[in-house]
Design a protein around this motif. Structure first.
Motif, PDB file in Angstrom:
ATOM      1  N   THR A 137     -50.283 -66.940  54.025  1.00  0.00           N
ATOM      2  CA  THR A 137     -50.566 -66.641  55.442  1.00  0.00           C
ATOM      3  C   THR A 137     -50.058 -65.339  56.041  1.00  0.00           C
ATOM      4  OG1 THR A 137     -48.694 -67.966  56.188  1.00  0.00           O
ATOM      5  CG2 THR A 137     -50.976 -68.884  55.973  1.00  0.00           C
ATOM      6  N   GLY A 138     -48.902 -64.817  55.451  1.00  0.00           N
ATOM      7  CA  GLY A 138     -48.215 -63.591  56.047  1.00  0.00           C
ATOM      8  C   GLY A 138     -49.237 -62.542  55.510  1.00  0.00           C
ATOM      9  N   TYR A 139     -49.584 -62.407  54.106  1.00  0.00           N
ATOM     10  CA  TYR A 139     -50.861 -61.575  53.463  1.00  0.00           C
ATOM     11  C   TYR A 139     -51.990 -61.429  54.672  1.00  0.00           C
ATOM     12  CZ  TYR A 139     -54.303 -60.156  50.467  1.00  0.00           C
ATOM     13  OH  TYR A 139     -55.469 -59.459  49.855  1.00  0.00           O
ATOM     14  N   GLN A 190     -51.035 -76.563  61.092  1.00  0.00           N
ATOM     15  CA  GLN A 190     -52.478 -76.609  61.658  1.00  0.00           C
ATOM     16  C   GLN A 190     -52.799 -75.045  61.694  1.00  0.00           C
ATOM     17  OE1 GLN A 190     -53.094 -78.003  65.660  1.00  0.00           O
ATOM     18  NE2 GLN A 190     -55.372 -77.998  65.123  1.00  0.00           N
ATOM     19  N   LYS A 191     -51.985 -74.249  62.025  1.00  0.00           N
ATOM     20  CA  LYS A 191     -52.455 -72.663  62.080  1.00  0.00           C
ATOM     21  C   LYS A 191     -52.622 -72.117  60.714  1.00  0.00           C
ATOM     22  CE  LYS A 191     -51.444 -68.312  64.360  1.00  0.00           C
ATOM     23  NZ  LYS A 191     -50.506 -67.688  65.569  1.00  0.00           N
ATOM     24  N   SER A 192     -51.398 -72.641  59.928  1.00  0.00           N
ATOM     25  CA  SER A 192     -51.481 -71.956  58.518  1.00  0.00           C
ATOM     26  C   SER A 192     -52.635 -72.829  57.783  1.00  0.00           C
ATOM     27  CB  SER A 192     -50.293 -72.578  57.788  1.00  0.00           C
ATOM     28  OG  SER A 192     -49.014 -71.910  58.415  1.00  0.00           O
ATOM     29  N   HIS A 193     -52.942 -73.866  57.887  1.00  0.00           N
ATOM     30  CA  HIS A 193     -54.001 -74.664  57.258  1.00  0.00           C
ATOM     31  C   HIS A 193     -55.396 -73.793  57.585  1.00  0.00           C
ATOM     32  CE1 HIS A 193     -56.960 -77.622  56.156  1.00  0.00           C
ATOM     33  NE2 HIS A 193     -55.949 -78.209  55.284  1.00  0.00           N
ATOM     34  N   TRP A 194     -55.586 -73.731  58.921  1.00  0.00           N
ATOM     35  CA  TRP A 194     -56.507 -72.847  59.230  1.00  0.00           C
ATOM     36  C   TRP A 194     -56.886 -71.396  58.578  1.00  0.00           C
ATOM     37  CZ3 TRP A 194     -58.551 -68.371  61.265  1.00  0.00           C
ATOM     38  CH2 TRP A 194     -59.772 -68.262  61.677  1.00  0.00           C
ATOM     39  N   TYR A 195     -55.856 -70.699  58.284  1.00  0.00           N
ATOM     40  CA  TYR A 195     -56.060 -69.418  57.713  1.00  0.00           C
ATOM     41  C   TYR A 195     -56.469 -69.566  56.475  1.00  0.00           C
ATOM     42  CZ  TYR A 195     -54.722 -66.010  61.481  1.00  0.00           C
ATOM     43  OH  TYR A 195     -54.742 -65.261  62.542  1.00  0.00           O
ATOM     44  N   LEU A 196     -55.868 -70.428  55.632  1.00  0.00           N
ATOM     45  CA  LEU A 196     -56.012 -70.521  54.301  1.00  0.00           C
ATOM     46  C   LEU A 196     -57.414 -71.157  53.957  1.00  0.00           C
ATOM     47  CD1 LEU A 196     -52.436 -71.739  52.789  1.00  0.00           C
ATOM     48  CD2 LEU A 196     -53.532 -69.688  52.639  1.00  0.00           C
ATOM     49  N   GLU A 197     -57.694 -72.268  54.909  1.00  0.00           N
ATOM     50  CA  GLU A 197     -59.085 -72.813  54.636  1.00  0.00           C
ATOM     51  C   GLU A 197     -60.107 -71.829  54.985  1.00  0.00           C
ATOM     52  OE1 GLU A 197     -61.007 -77.128  56.320  1.00  0.00           O
ATOM     53  OE2 GLU A 197     -60.310 -75.702  57.817  1.00  0.00           O
ATOM     54  N   HIS A 198     -59.847 -71.010  55.893  1.00  0.00           N
ATOM     55  CA  HIS A 198     -61.198 -70.017  56.276  1.00  0.00           C
ATOM     56  C   HIS A 198     -61.094 -68.786  55.146  1.00  0.00           C
ATOM     57  CE1 HIS A 198     -61.472 -71.943  60.009  1.00  0.00           C
ATOM     58  NE2 HIS A 198     -62.630 -71.299  60.128  1.00  0.00           N
ATOM     59  N   TYR A 199     -59.972 -68.495  54.563  1.00  0.00           N
ATOM     60  CA  TYR A 199     -59.800 -67.100  53.894  1.00  0.00           C
ATOM     61  C   TYR A 199     -59.562 -67.287  52.471  1.00  0.00           C
ATOM     62  CZ  TYR A 199     -59.987 -64.838  58.386  1.00  0.00           C
ATOM     63  OH  TYR A 199     -60.408 -64.449  59.481  1.00  0.00           O
ATOM     64  N   LEU A 201     -54.725 -73.909  49.283  1.00  0.00           N
ATOM     65  CA  LEU A 201     -54.116 -74.930  50.103  1.00  0.00           C
ATOM     66  C   LEU A 201     -53.582 -76.121  48.928  1.00  0.00           C
ATOM     67  CD1 LEU A 201     -57.219 -75.675  52.431  1.00  0.00           C
ATOM     68  CD2 LEU A 201     -54.827 -75.289  53.198  1.00  0.00           C
ATOM     69  N   LEU A 202     -53.994 -76.004  47.928  1.00  0.00           N
ATOM     70  CA  LEU A 202     -53.432 -76.572  46.792  1.00  0.00           C
ATOM     71  C   LEU A 202     -51.865 -76.557  46.514  1.00  0.00           C
ATOM     72  CD1 LEU A 202     -56.438 -76.693  44.374  1.00  0.00           C
ATOM     73  CD2 LEU A 202     -55.724 -78.479  45.909  1.00  0.00           C
TER      74      LEU A 202
END
Length: 369
Positions: A265-267, A240-249, A254-255
């Motif tokens: 997400t580390g970046y 969930q947290k990883s998805h949030w970061y990718l979705e926002h930035y 996400l694909l």
């Protein structure tokens, strides 16, 4: 001749932050102190340990001293190499600098323990205290009992604990934050809540291996150490947290398969939350799992170090270790091929993502053709 008015400001400064400096500025600009002497503790009597070594705390203080002409550093407590009470420090300074007029600065957050300070009854008569309001609520009983003066300042409500734990870094002094990141200070506090001990040790091992490779291949050892140590900083984040970061930035990523999200997400985490600005370090973290067609030598170092760190124990790992030190690009290509083959075996070619496929096409298939 009038005595020079000097404010003594003691503390752990682990690290020093914007509110410490704003208090010092208020002493100089509002209260008319000609100088503010920062007195870093060797060990705060109310603490069991410091979180960073003396060398680093002093280096950060010297950055602040260089930026503010009225600030000086007094190393009396540091030179003692032991926990030193405020009473002892103030007594020493008053004896050795009689030509000056001193006051002692404290934050309102210290009022609750004020009467517990060593030889408090003597200390309160030795030097006037100036209290700066660090919190909305303060111990008014102590203020009234000792007729203490309380002052406001440009308060960001920061604390060293917050800074160590990546909270409110946008309000921190940029040069201090850069120093912390470049020297990987407070690493245990910043990583221990994000990963298990096994992953933490892996990160340390990758940082060390990356540094050794950088030495051989003429790249920045410190950048390699930082990128290697932080490469898996988000490896244990939940989906969930990883998805949030990718979705926002970076929603397009996400694909890519979830098992490689931590590279991206580390970046983002290091850029957005740690406020690391070095694009070479950030890119090396981004590329450490699936690579890219435009891999730099530092990128290759981190990619390889992750696969050959000292705790790795798979067939032919010693071959790959030796190869990476003899021919970095060839070591990268062979490790890339190994990862590609394993990814297909574990997930199927349709589930390994476009980025790994594109990297393999550029570095391996194009060369073969």
């Amino acid at each position: 001749m009038a005595k020079k008015r000097i404010a003594l400001f003691g503390g752990s400064f682990d690290p020093i932050h914007t509110d410490h400096v704003n208090i010092a500025k208020a002493c100089h600009e509002q209260l008319g102190f000609e100088e503010v002497w920062l007195v870093p503790a060797y060990l705060n009597p109310f603490k069991k340990k410091q979180n960073s070594i003396i060398k680093d705390r002093l280096s950060m203080l010297k950055i602040i001293e260089s930026q503010n002409s009225f600030i000086r550093i007094n190393e009396y407590e540091i030179r003692n190499q032991r926990a030193t009470s405020t009473f002892e420090t103030v007594s020493y300074i008053l004896e050795h600098y009689p030509e000056n007029d001193f006051a002692f600065i404290m934050g309102s957050d210290q009022l609750d323990n004020f009467e517990k300070w060593n030889e408090f009854d003597k200390l309160i008569k030795l030097v006037p205290f100036k209290v700066f309001k660090r919190q909305s609520a303060i111990n008014q009983i102590i203020v009234d009992k000792y007729n203490l003066e309380v002052f406001e300042f440009n308060n960001n409500f920061l604390s060293s604990t917050k800074i160590r734990n990546l909270i409110d870094l946008d309000k921190q002094i940029p040069e201090i934050n850069d120093y912390i990141n470049y020297n990987l200070l407070y690493l245990h506090e910043r990583l221990e809540n994000q990963m298990d001990q096994e992953r933490y040790l892996h990160c340390l091992n990758v940082g060390t291996m990356a540094k050794e490779l950088a030495l051989v291949w003429g790249e920045s050892e410190q950048k390699a150490f930082i990128a290697g140590t932080l490469h898996d900083v988000t490896k244990r984040w939940d989906e969930q947290k990883s998805h949030w970061y990718l979705e926002h930035y970076m929603p397009g990523l996400l694909l890519e398969p979830k098992q490689v999200w931590h590279s991206f997400t580390g970046y983002l985490h290091l850029q957005k939350d740690w406020l690391i600005k070095d694009t070479e370090i950030l890119q090396a973290v981004f590329n450490h799992t699936v690579g890219s067609p435009d891999m730099t030598r530092l990128d290759m170092i981190i990619f390889c170090a992750d696969k050959i760190s000292v705790e790795r124990n798979y067939p032919n790992v010693e071959y790959f270790r030796n190869l990476c030190f003899e021919n970095l690009e060839q070591g990268f290509k062979e490790l890339l091929q190994m990862q590609y083959d394993r990814s297909i075996a574990d997930h199927g070619v349709e589930n390994i993502g476009k980025m790994l496929i594109n990297t393999v096409k550029y570095w391996i298939e194009n060369e073969e053709n």
